[in-house]
Design a protein around this motif. Structure first.
Motif, mmCIF file in Angstrom:
data_model
loop_
_atom_site.group_PDB
_atom_site.id
_atom_site.type_symbol
_atom_site.label_atom_id
_atom_site.label_comp_id
_atom_site.label_asym_id
_atom_site.label_seq_id
_atom_site.Cartn_x
_atom_site.Cartn_y
_atom_site.Cartn_z
ATOM 1 N N GLU D 4 -7.503 6.044 -1.849
ATOM 2 C CA GLU D 4 -7.170 6.918 -0.887
ATOM 3 C C GLU D 4 -7.622 6.526 0.503
ATOM 4 O O GLU D 4 -7.119 6.894 1.649
ATOM 5 N N ASN D 5 -8.550 5.787 0.833
ATOM 6 C CA ASN D 5 -9.235 5.475 1.957
ATOM 7 C C ASN D 5 -8.422 4.259 2.575
ATOM 8 O O ASN D 5 -8.642 3.986 3.558
ATOM 9 N N GLN D 6 -7.491 3.403 1.717
ATOM 10 C CA GLN D 6 -7.156 2.385 2.425
ATOM 11 C C GLN D 6 -6.143 2.888 3.386
ATOM 12 O O GLN D 6 -5.135 3.861 3.155
ATOM 13 N N SER D 7 -5.993 2.607 4.646
ATOM 14 C CA SER D 7 -5.271 3.461 5.643
ATOM 15 C C SER D 7 -3.626 3.454 5.622
ATOM 16 O O SER D 7 -3.085 4.653 5.630
ATOM 17 N N VAL D 8 -3.028 2.362 5.182
ATOM 18 C CA VAL D 8 -1.680 2.392 5.170
ATOM 19 C C VAL D 8 -0.875 2.095 4.055
ATOM 20 O O VAL D 8 -1.135 1.049 3.302
ATOM 21 N N PHE D 9 -0.201 3.231 3.628
ATOM 22 C CA PHE D 9 0.502 3.052 2.312
ATOM 23 C C PHE D 9 1.692 3.997 2.353
ATOM 24 O O PHE D 9 1.858 4.858 3.179
ATOM 25 N N PHE D 10 2.501 3.702 1.508
ATOM 26 C CA PHE D 10 3.857 4.606 1.238
ATOM 27 C C PHE D 10 3.901 4.874 -0.022
ATOM 28 O O PHE D 10 3.896 3.895 -1.222
ATOM 29 N N ASP D 11 3.918 6.015 -0.477
ATOM 30 C CA ASP D 11 4.248 6.609 -2.035
ATOM 31 C C ASP D 11 5.807 7.081 -2.294
ATOM 32 O O ASP D 11 6.306 7.639 -1.481
ATOM 33 N N HIS D 12 6.051 6.711 -3.538
ATOM 34 C CA HIS D 12 7.356 7.290 -4.083
ATOM 35 C C HIS D 12 7.464 7.685 -5.348
ATOM 36 O O HIS D 12 6.847 6.800 -6.065
ATOM 37 N N THR D 13 7.949 8.807 -5.987
ATOM 38 C CA THR D 13 7.827 8.975 -7.386
ATOM 39 C C THR D 13 9.127 8.930 -7.810
ATOM 40 O O THR D 13 10.031 9.634 -7.401
ATOM 41 N N LEU D 84 6.954 8.184 -12.514
ATOM 42 C CA LEU D 84 6.254 7.031 -12.078
ATOM 43 C C LEU D 84 6.120 6.917 -10.666
ATOM 44 O O LEU D 84 7.078 7.243 -9.703
ATOM 45 N N THR D 85 4.801 6.980 -10.134
ATOM 46 C CA THR D 85 4.408 6.975 -8.764
ATOM 47 C C THR D 85 4.105 5.571 -8.273
ATOM 48 O O THR D 85 3.044 5.299 -8.771
ATOM 49 N N THR D 86 4.802 5.187 -7.761
ATOM 50 C CA THR D 86 4.493 3.797 -6.909
ATOM 51 C C THR D 86 3.806 3.917 -5.424
ATOM 52 O O THR D 86 4.579 4.371 -4.602
ATOM 53 N N ARG D 87 3.009 3.175 -5.024
ATOM 54 C CA ARG D 87 2.242 3.321 -3.957
ATOM 55 C C ARG D 87 2.322 1.871 -3.294
ATOM 56 O O ARG D 87 1.738 0.936 -3.986
ATOM 57 N N ALA D 94 0.341 -11.759 4.193
ATOM 58 C CA ALA D 94 1.387 -12.448 3.451
ATOM 59 C C ALA D 94 1.322 -11.842 2.073
ATOM 60 O O ALA D 94 2.208 -12.378 1.265
ATOM 61 N N LYS D 95 0.869 -10.654 1.633
ATOM 62 C CA LYS D 95 0.988 -10.046 0.371
ATOM 63 C C LYS D 95 1.397 -8.684 0.444
ATOM 64 O O LYS D 95 0.741 -8.064 1.476
ATOM 65 N N PHE D 96 1.746 -8.112 -0.553
ATOM 66 C CA PHE D 96 1.770 -6.659 -0.560
ATOM 67 C C PHE D 96 1.340 -6.360 -2.078
ATOM 68 O O PHE D 96 1.714 -7.091 -3.051
ATOM 69 N N ARG D 97 0.905 -5.141 -2.337
ATOM 70 C CA ARG D 97 0.269 -4.542 -3.649
ATOM 71 C C ARG D 97 1.017 -3.440 -3.998
ATOM 72 O O ARG D 97 1.419 -2.657 -2.997
ATOM 73 N N ALA D 98 1.643 -3.205 -5.137
ATOM 74 C CA ALA D 98 2.135 -1.912 -5.639
ATOM 75 C C ALA D 98 1.182 -1.365 -6.519
ATOM 76 O O ALA D 98 0.966 -2.087 -7.599
ATOM 77 N N GLU D 99 0.665 -0.091 -6.317
ATOM 78 C CA GLU D 99 -0.041 0.514 -7.296
ATOM 79 C C GLU D 99 0.798 1.448 -8.076
ATOM 80 O O GLU D 99 1.686 2.259 -7.286
ATOM 81 N N GLU D 100 0.625 1.685 -9.564
ATOM 82 C CA GLU D 100 1.463 2.334 -10.344
ATOM 83 C C GLU D 100 0.692 3.417 -11.202
ATOM 84 O O GLU D 100 -0.234 3.223 -11.434
ATOM 85 N N LEU D 101 1.124 4.663 -11.061
ATOM 86 C CA LEU D 101 0.716 5.680 -12.138
ATOM 87 C C LEU D 101 1.807 6.336 -12.892
ATOM 88 O O LEU D 101 2.983 6.753 -11.980
ATOM 89 N N LEU D 102 1.703 6.181 -14.176
ATOM 90 C CA LEU D 102 2.976 6.730 -15.077
ATOM 91 C C LEU D 102 2.149 7.723 -16.074
ATOM 92 O O LEU D 102 1.386 7.673 -16.486
ATOM 93 N N VAL D 103 3.073 8.888 -15.701
ATOM 94 C CA VAL D 103 2.717 10.171 -16.408
ATOM 95 C C VAL D 103 3.630 10.685 -17.230
ATOM 96 O O VAL D 103 4.797 10.438 -16.760
ATOM 97 N N ASN D 104 3.357 11.197 -18.264
ATOM 98 C CA ASN D 104 4.215 11.598 -19.426
ATOM 99 C C ASN D 104 4.495 13.017 -18.920
ATOM 100 O O ASN D 104 3.605 13.969 -19.141
ATOM 101 N N GLU D 136 8.346 -3.399 10.705
ATOM 102 C CA GLU D 136 8.462 -2.531 11.387
ATOM 103 C C GLU D 136 9.274 -1.351 10.542
ATOM 104 O O GLU D 136 8.918 -0.116 10.958
ATOM 105 N N SER D 137 9.977 -1.760 9.653
ATOM 106 C CA SER D 137 10.511 -0.778 8.828
ATOM 107 C C SER D 137 9.634 0.286 8.121
ATOM 108 O O SER D 137 9.618 1.366 7.787
ATOM 109 N N PHE D 138 8.663 -0.708 7.525
ATOM 110 C CA PHE D 138 7.451 0.007 6.895
ATOM 111 C C PHE D 138 6.530 1.036 7.725
ATOM 112 O O PHE D 138 6.452 2.007 7.412
ATOM 113 N N TYR D 139 6.318 0.661 8.860
ATOM 114 C CA TYR D 139 5.504 1.281 9.553
ATOM 115 C C TYR D 139 6.410 2.645 10.268
ATOM 116 O O TYR D 139 5.595 3.688 10.291
#
Lengths: 150, 150, 150, 150
Positions: D4-13, D84-87, D94-104, D136-139
């Motif tokens: 939660e404290n990482q400043s810049v992220f974008f979520d989608h479910t 499925l929520t992807t952040r 030069a990297k990006f990270r996708a965090e994943e949470l899958l709920v039934n 730019e699209s990301f921000y």
């Protein structure tokens, strides 16, 4: 493999070819295939240990994956011949760990490193201790291999 | 679909996107994915009929594929949105047939045509007659749809 | 295989084991896996013919599946050892056909029968005639095998 | 999600159903499917960000997975509806990270937690900086979402 100093383990190496169905439009294997190959490695290391996984399930012992980790280090293309070494380690009393190293025999480079952690569960999915016959087969196979290697 | 003059059928259309995991190094979907998509079509047509396949299995009715046929007519690429129409037909007393037509909504062209034939079996794999509740649900859904369409 | 009287063909047999990833909740292999196994058979029959498919693609010759047919005749379970015989036949000038017979070495029963039909296309997906070197390799391999069998 | 404290992220479910082809003989989804679902999550979070991955590849930007981690916490069965929520988080340059949470959605329990790490590479597989239009699209998407949420 990293954990040379963990005392009790058993290694086995197999070969497999990248199937066309395992490639994707990037021209290399799709990332999830590594987990499918890891399973091939576990199947054969357990057979080499004298405890085929198909027998284990018939005996009511299931080993679902509870954790998986994969590092993708290099490409592997359709029809490349790969060499997968699986090292089985017992951890505590109700888990085992399989460490995996996948080398491309064409390029001689490491393609994938990773591991899976497994629980021992019964047919209802409840955690169980690894049965005595299984633990004994494991240690017997390790002892026999040490003798062979002398 | 070809069999307009077969008297009793039920259609349903779904949309799905080509996943990256479904592509191969030719840059289009790998051929076996068509059969996986056909299954998605059957799942949803059975739900639309009021007889979800997950319920059928709980009731002890299984529908293994006994024959499959696929014609590959055009490409479909990663992320293309596809429209799959599944037509269910009863054949005789112990089989049903699902006819499939897959259209690329991007190119408007037919990507795949095909069908699967299924047996009705019980949990032990023995052939059974389709249970009465299932046949009734099927004809009821067809009757209701005809009313709607008037 | 059915077409004994078709004059020109080449057979090859491989073994493969059912992977856990290839099973489904019915406890047998999932239907689409048959098409993936057919591909393994084609890969090895082409290698045996001296024209590995990976080389063909590098030379600009692609063999997409344009038609597939599968009959599911029996079960095959996780870890069962299967024997797949692939018979390659040339049809006319721009197609080839692969006939497949999958036998369970555990039960000795035929699990799957089927075939795929393939077009010859270039990297842009346009139909081409099979290149001369490919046709020659094919007939040379057939001739050599006939000599061996005498 | 943990960071939660990482400043810049974008979520989608997104929602997805377990396909029959994704189950195995243990009656739950096969372990490698989680990575295929993660890909579905990334495809849709990138579309929501205004930078569809299919466009990125056309522009010559590829995002191969270089690391993947999955924890399997609960079962999910055929036809279960999953959420499925992807952040997406940028890491360094030069990297990006996708965090994943899958709920039934049936059991309301977390089925899978995990992440993938991706490199930015060009069509030849060489590491590149993320192009300016992409950053730019990301921000921009993050800024717009913050406005919406006020």
């Amino acid at each position: 493999m990293d954990n040379e100093n963990q005392s009790v383990f058993f290694d086995h190496t197999i070969q497999l070819r990248v199937r066309y169905s395992e490639t994707d439009q990037m021209g290399t294997f799709y990332n999830s295939r590594a987990l499918e190959w890891f399973e091939c490695g576990r199947t054969e290391v357990l057979r080499a240990l004298g405890i085929p996984y198909s027998t284990m399930e018939i005996e009511g012992v299931f080993l679902p994956v509870i954790e998986a980790h994969v590092e993708y280090l290099d490409r592997a293309e359709y029809d490349d011949l790969l060499e997968l070494t699986t090292r089985i380690l017992f951890q505590g009393r109700a888990k085992f760990r399989a460490e995996e190293l996948l080398v491309n025999t064409v390029t001689k480079r490491v393609v994938v490193k990773g591991y899976t952690v497994h629980a021992f569960v019964n047919v209802n999915g409840n955690a169980i201790r690894p049965p005595q016959w299984l633990v004994e087969s494991f240690y017997k196979a390790i002892a026999e291999r040490k003798l062979e290697q002398k």
